[in-house]
Motif scaffolding. Structure first.
Motif, PDB file in Angstrom:
ATOM      1  N   THR A   1       1.408  -1.181  -0.131  1.00  0.00           N
ATOM      2  CA  THR A   1      -0.105  -0.057  -0.025  1.00  0.00           C
ATOM      3  C   THR A   1       0.984   1.144   0.141  1.00  0.00           C
ATOM      4  O   THR A   1       0.503   2.155  -0.752  1.00  0.00           O
ATOM      5  N   MET A   2       2.143   1.488   0.969  1.00  0.00           N
ATOM      6  CA  MET A   2       2.707   2.518   1.169  1.00  0.00           C
ATOM      7  C   MET A   2       3.211   2.661  -0.148  1.00  0.00           C
ATOM      8  O   MET A   2       3.330   3.548  -1.319  1.00  0.00           O
ATOM      9  N   LEU A   3       3.837   1.486  -1.673  1.00  0.00           N
ATOM     10  CA  LEU A   3       4.814   1.831  -2.436  1.00  0.00           C
ATOM     11  C   LEU A   3       4.274   2.063  -3.659  1.00  0.00           C
ATOM     12  O   LEU A   3       4.160   3.200  -4.118  1.00  0.00           O
ATOM     13  N   SER A   4       2.723   1.523  -3.856  1.00  0.00           N
ATOM     14  CA  SER A   4       1.801   1.815  -4.703  1.00  0.00           C
ATOM     15  C   SER A   4       0.822   3.265  -4.539  1.00  0.00           C
ATOM     16  O   SER A   4       0.454   4.187  -5.111  1.00  0.00           O
ATOM     17  N   ASN A   5       0.818   3.750  -2.932  1.00  0.00           N
ATOM     18  CA  ASN A   5       0.474   5.237  -2.732  1.00  0.00           C
ATOM     19  C   ASN A   5       1.363   6.342  -3.630  1.00  0.00           C
ATOM     20  O   ASN A   5       1.099   7.215  -4.388  1.00  0.00           O
ATOM     21  N   VAL A   6       2.802   5.729  -3.020  1.00  0.00           N
ATOM     22  CA  VAL A   6       3.452   7.119  -3.676  1.00  0.00           C
ATOM     23  C   VAL A   6       4.198   6.838  -5.734  1.00  0.00           C
ATOM     24  O   VAL A   6       4.316   8.054  -5.602  1.00  0.00           O
ATOM     25  N   LEU A   7       3.792   5.694  -5.817  1.00  0.00           N
ATOM     26  CA  LEU A   7       4.153   5.514  -7.106  1.00  0.00           C
ATOM     27  C   LEU A   7       2.960   6.409  -8.169  1.00  0.00           C
ATOM     28  O   LEU A   7       2.537   6.552  -9.131  1.00  0.00           O
ATOM     29  N   ASP A   8       1.829   5.241  -7.396  1.00  0.00           N
ATOM     30  CA  ASP A   8       0.261   6.474  -7.595  1.00  0.00           C
ATOM     31  C   ASP A   8       0.264   7.966  -8.025  1.00  0.00           C
ATOM     32  O   ASP A   8       0.014   8.772  -8.886  1.00  0.00           O
ATOM     33  N   ALA A   9       0.676   8.813  -6.744  1.00  0.00           N
ATOM     34  CA  ALA A   9       1.028   9.958  -6.595  1.00  0.00           C
ATOM     35  C   ALA A   9       1.711  10.089  -8.024  1.00  0.00           C
ATOM     36  O   ALA A   9       1.777  11.649  -8.366  1.00  0.00           O
ATOM     37  N   LEU A  10       2.671  10.040  -7.813  1.00  0.00           N
ATOM     38  CA  LEU A  10       4.003  10.184  -8.929  1.00  0.00           C
ATOM     39  C   LEU A  10       3.392   9.942 -10.224  1.00  0.00           C
ATOM     40  O   LEU A  10       4.589  11.278 -11.523  1.00  0.00           O
TER      41      LEU A  10
ATOM     42  N   LEU B   1      10.851 -18.685  -2.606  1.00  0.00           N
ATOM     43  CA  LEU B   1      10.749 -19.721  -2.036  1.00  0.00           C
ATOM     44  C   LEU B   1       8.781 -19.470  -2.008  1.00  0.00           C
ATOM     45  O   LEU B   1       8.283 -18.993  -2.156  1.00  0.00           O
ATOM     46  N   PRO B   2       8.423 -20.748  -1.290  1.00  0.00           N
ATOM     47  CA  PRO B   2       6.784 -21.095  -2.235  1.00  0.00           C
ATOM     48  C   PRO B   2       6.177 -20.665  -0.632  1.00  0.00           C
ATOM     49  O   PRO B   2       5.654 -21.093   0.155  1.00  0.00           O
ATOM     50  N   PHE B   3       6.168 -19.467  -0.206  1.00  0.00           N
ATOM     51  CA  PHE B   3       6.102 -18.571   1.166  1.00  0.00           C
ATOM     52  C   PHE B   3       5.478 -17.093   0.631  1.00  0.00           C
ATOM     53  O   PHE B   3       6.238 -16.715  -0.076  1.00  0.00           O
ATOM     54  N   THR B   4       4.822 -16.978   1.583  1.00  0.00           N
ATOM     55  CA  THR B   4       4.802 -15.349   1.511  1.00  0.00           C
ATOM     56  C   THR B   4       5.642 -14.591   1.675  1.00  0.00           C
ATOM     57  O   THR B   4       6.496 -14.951   2.686  1.00  0.00           O
ATOM     58  N   ASN B   5       5.679 -13.037   1.089  1.00  0.00           N
ATOM     59  CA  ASN B   5       7.047 -12.644   0.997  1.00  0.00           C
ATOM     60  C   ASN B   5       6.672 -11.184   0.747  1.00  0.00           C
ATOM     61  O   ASN B   5       6.389 -10.738  -0.522  1.00  0.00           O
ATOM     62  N   PHE B   6       6.910  -9.392   1.367  1.00  0.00           N
ATOM     63  CA  PHE B   6       6.506  -8.604   0.791  1.00  0.00           C
ATOM     64  C   PHE B   6       7.436  -8.213   0.238  1.00  0.00           C
ATOM     65  O   PHE B   6       7.403  -7.169  -0.587  1.00  0.00           O
ATOM     66  N   TYR B   7       9.382  -8.881   0.180  1.00  0.00           N
ATOM     67  CA  TYR B   7       9.486  -8.266  -0.572  1.00  0.00           C
ATOM     68  C   TYR B   7       9.316  -8.565  -2.222  1.00  0.00           C
ATOM     69  O   TYR B   7       9.865  -8.154  -3.534  1.00  0.00           O
ATOM     70  N   TYR B   8       8.691 -10.243  -2.300  1.00  0.00           N
ATOM     71  CA  TYR B   8       8.002 -10.390  -3.480  1.00  0.00           C
ATOM     72  C   TYR B   8       7.717  -9.626  -4.191  1.00  0.00           C
ATOM     73  O   TYR B   8       7.249  -9.094  -5.007  1.00  0.00           O
ATOM     74  N   ALA B   9       6.411  -8.668  -2.890  1.00  0.00           N
ATOM     75  CA  ALA B   9       5.191  -8.174  -3.332  1.00  0.00           C
ATOM     76  C   ALA B   9       5.441  -6.732  -4.268  1.00  0.00           C
ATOM     77  O   ALA B   9       5.619  -6.566  -4.384  1.00  0.00           O
ATOM     78  N   LEU B  10       6.836  -6.488  -3.509  1.00  0.00           N
ATOM     79  CA  LEU B  10       7.523  -5.105  -3.901  1.00  0.00           C
ATOM     80  C   LEU B  10       8.276  -5.148  -4.789  1.00  0.00           C
ATOM     81  O   LEU B  10       7.918  -4.197  -5.954  1.00  0.00           O
ATOM     82  N   GLU B  11       8.922  -6.752  -4.925  1.00  0.00           N
ATOM     83  CA  GLU B  11       9.386  -6.606  -6.943  1.00  0.00           C
ATOM     84  C   GLU B  11       8.685  -6.788  -7.600  1.00  0.00           C
ATOM     85  O   GLU B  11       8.194  -5.965  -8.414  1.00  0.00           O
ATOM     86  N   ASP B  12       7.656  -7.346  -7.401  1.00  0.00           N
ATOM     87  CA  ASP B  12       6.122  -7.408  -9.144  1.00  0.00           C
ATOM     88  C   ASP B  12       5.950  -5.972  -9.050  1.00  0.00           C
ATOM     89  O   ASP B  12       5.622  -5.038 -10.072  1.00  0.00           O
ATOM     90  N   ILE B  13       5.635  -5.231  -8.020  1.00  0.00           N
ATOM     91  CA  ILE B  13       4.492  -3.651  -8.107  1.00  0.00           C
ATOM     92  C   ILE B  13       6.015  -3.360  -9.034  1.00  0.00           C
ATOM     93  O   ILE B  13       5.192  -2.529  -9.872  1.00  0.00           O
ATOM     94  N   VAL B  14       7.213  -2.839  -9.067  1.00  0.00           N
ATOM     95  CA  VAL B  14       7.988  -1.705  -9.436  1.00  0.00           C
ATOM     96  C   VAL B  14       8.278  -2.690 -11.030  1.00  0.00           C
ATOM     97  O   VAL B  14       8.030  -1.663 -12.081  1.00  0.00           O
ATOM     98  N   ALA B  15       7.574  -4.032 -10.616  1.00  0.00           N
ATOM     99  CA  ALA B  15       8.468  -4.524 -12.667  1.00  0.00           C
ATOM    100  C   ALA B  15       6.981  -4.836 -13.268  1.00  0.00           C
ATOM    101  O   ALA B  15       7.377  -5.097 -13.978  1.00  0.00           O
ATOM    102  N   SER B  16       6.126  -4.347 -12.506  1.00  0.00           N
ATOM    103  CA  SER B  16       5.127  -5.343 -13.240  1.00  0.00           C
ATOM    104  C   SER B  16       3.730  -4.074 -13.508  1.00  0.00           C
ATOM    105  O   SER B  16       3.549  -3.698 -14.787  1.00  0.00           O
ATOM    106  N   SER B  17       3.680  -2.918 -13.243  1.00  0.00           N
ATOM    107  CA  SER B  17       1.630  -2.269 -12.454  1.00  0.00           C
ATOM    108  C   SER B  17       2.557  -1.088 -13.431  1.00  0.00           C
ATOM    109  O   SER B  17       1.872  -0.319 -14.242  1.00  0.00           O
ATOM    110  N   TYR B  18       4.223  -0.555 -13.118  1.00  0.00           N
ATOM    111  CA  TYR B  18       4.300   0.402 -14.189  1.00  0.00           C
ATOM    112  C   TYR B  18       5.385   0.866 -14.854  1.00  0.00           C
ATOM    113  O   TYR B  18       6.015   1.680 -15.193  1.00  0.00           O
TER     114      TYR B  18
END
Length: 378
Positions: free
Chosen positions: A107-116, A163-180
């Protein structure tokens, strides 16, 4: 090192998490006359006012707000979207529940990227994302899954599968690598244990060890190691905050480094036994050999030492800190009881042209002295 200047004549950096260890180092590095891609204009964001030890004269603008708040983030940052060219993401919020980590940090990262990026006049060209070696080990602090984790074999390499586990690093990397991706390039920087200077970082391991050593010295207690025999004897690595800043600026201004993930460690290894000797020398305390039969619980030992630290702060005229704000011995104890060699490969970084390195045991002394100059330590 290969370098390409940004297409915009005046690069403007926005550092989210500017008062953390790497935020301090990055602010100073960007303002050096020799900084790649410079001269830079530097904006900083944190949730609280700047502390007295922060080099505030190095910032061209400073914002105080919580990036979890979408409306506030948009209202403050969107007017600057036509100026900010580079985002350096150093912030994170930590919780034992990894699902909570994913939600908050995404949420934090997406909020900043959306604003910019919401404005057609957006100038954002590159996003620098700092993550860490939990990418290779999994959510080690989440008690619901930590016993199931099987980390990758060291040395950790950037192309290892997730690794096959939830990881917020994976989520953040996906945001910058795919959404924008049509809007900007990115680089990912995976740090080990960070060595730097700040009272605002969630985990400043060196500051915590320094406080522990000072309290032991003040009360004539032995300075005992609180990990296990495996970590005492086996290899680990670390990431100097200045080196992280250097690599992040290099990647932001070097064409072949765009859209890549890089480990960033000092390039050497140490054992905690060797590092403990350095700490004993720096703080003038007696070296105590680790004894696995000595069932020492550092969390229990430190739980009533707040007043001792208050006294040390008062007697030495230090920047006001509370023990519970600058230490997290539960986390530290868990990390030092891991039965792995915590070592990253720096081969990819070197192959792409980044040749920076740091002598870890020397950097310990350097950063302790830096924190003394900042009146964080006596």
């Amino acid at each position: 090192m290969e370098q390409e200047h940004p297409t915009t004549p005046t690069p403007v950096a926005l550092i989210i998490g500017v008062t953390g260890m790497v935020g301090v180092a990055l602010t100073e590095a960007l303002k050096k006359p020799t900084a790649l891609g410079g001269p830079w204009t530097v904006y900083g964001v944190s949730r609280r006012p700047l502390p007295t030890w922060f080099p505030s004269s190095q910032l061209d603008k400073y914002f105080i707000f919580d990036t979890l708040n979408q409306e506030t983030t948009h209202n403050i940052l969107s007017p600057f979207s036509s100026k900010i060219t580079h985002l350096f993401w150093l912030a994170f919020q930590a919780d034992e529940d990894e699902e909570v980590n994913v939600s908050r940090n995404s949420t934090m990262l997406s909020n900043v990227l959306d604003a910019l990026t919401s404005s057609p006049n957006s100038k954002l060209s590159h996003v620098t994302l700092q993550t860490g070696t939990k990418y290779y080990m999994g959510p080690i602090f989440d008690s619901t899954v930590s016993t199931q984790l099987i980390p990758h074999e060291p040395p950790f390499k950037e192309d290892y599968p997730r690794l096959p586990f939830t990881n917020f690093y994976y989520a953040l990397e996906d945001i910058v690598a795919s959404s924008y991706t049509k809007s900007f390039t990115y680089s990912i920087h995976r740090a080990s244990i960070i060595i730097g200077a700040s009272t605002r970082s969630y985990f400043n391991g060196l500051l915590m060890l320094s406080v522990y050593a000072l309290i032991c010295k003040h009360e004539n207690h032995p300075f005992r190691y609180y990990g296990n025999k495996y970590s005492w004897e086996h290899f680990w690595d670390a990431s100097d905050a200045n080196l992280l800043a250097e690599q992040q600026i290099w990647a932001a201004t070097t064409e072949k480094a765009k859209n890549q993930a890089f480990n960033c460690t000092n390039g050497d290894v140490f054992t905690w036994k060797l590092l403990w000797r350095v700490l004993c020398d720096v703080f003038d305390v007696e070296f105590v050999e680790f004894n696995e039969k000595d069932e020492f619980d550092c969390v229990d030992f430190m739980k009533d030492k707040g007043q001792v630290w208050d006294k040390i702060v008062e007697e030495n005229g230090l920047h006001k800190t509370k023990l519970e704000e600058i230490t997290c011995f539960g986390v530290a104890s868990a990390v030092l009881k891991l039965n792995i060699q915590h070592v990253c490969s720096m081969n990819k970084s070197r192959e792409f042209g980044f040749l920076g390195y740091v002598n870890t045991l020397v950097s310990i002394k350097t950063w302790v002295e830096k924190q003394r100059q900042m009146k964080i330590l006596p």
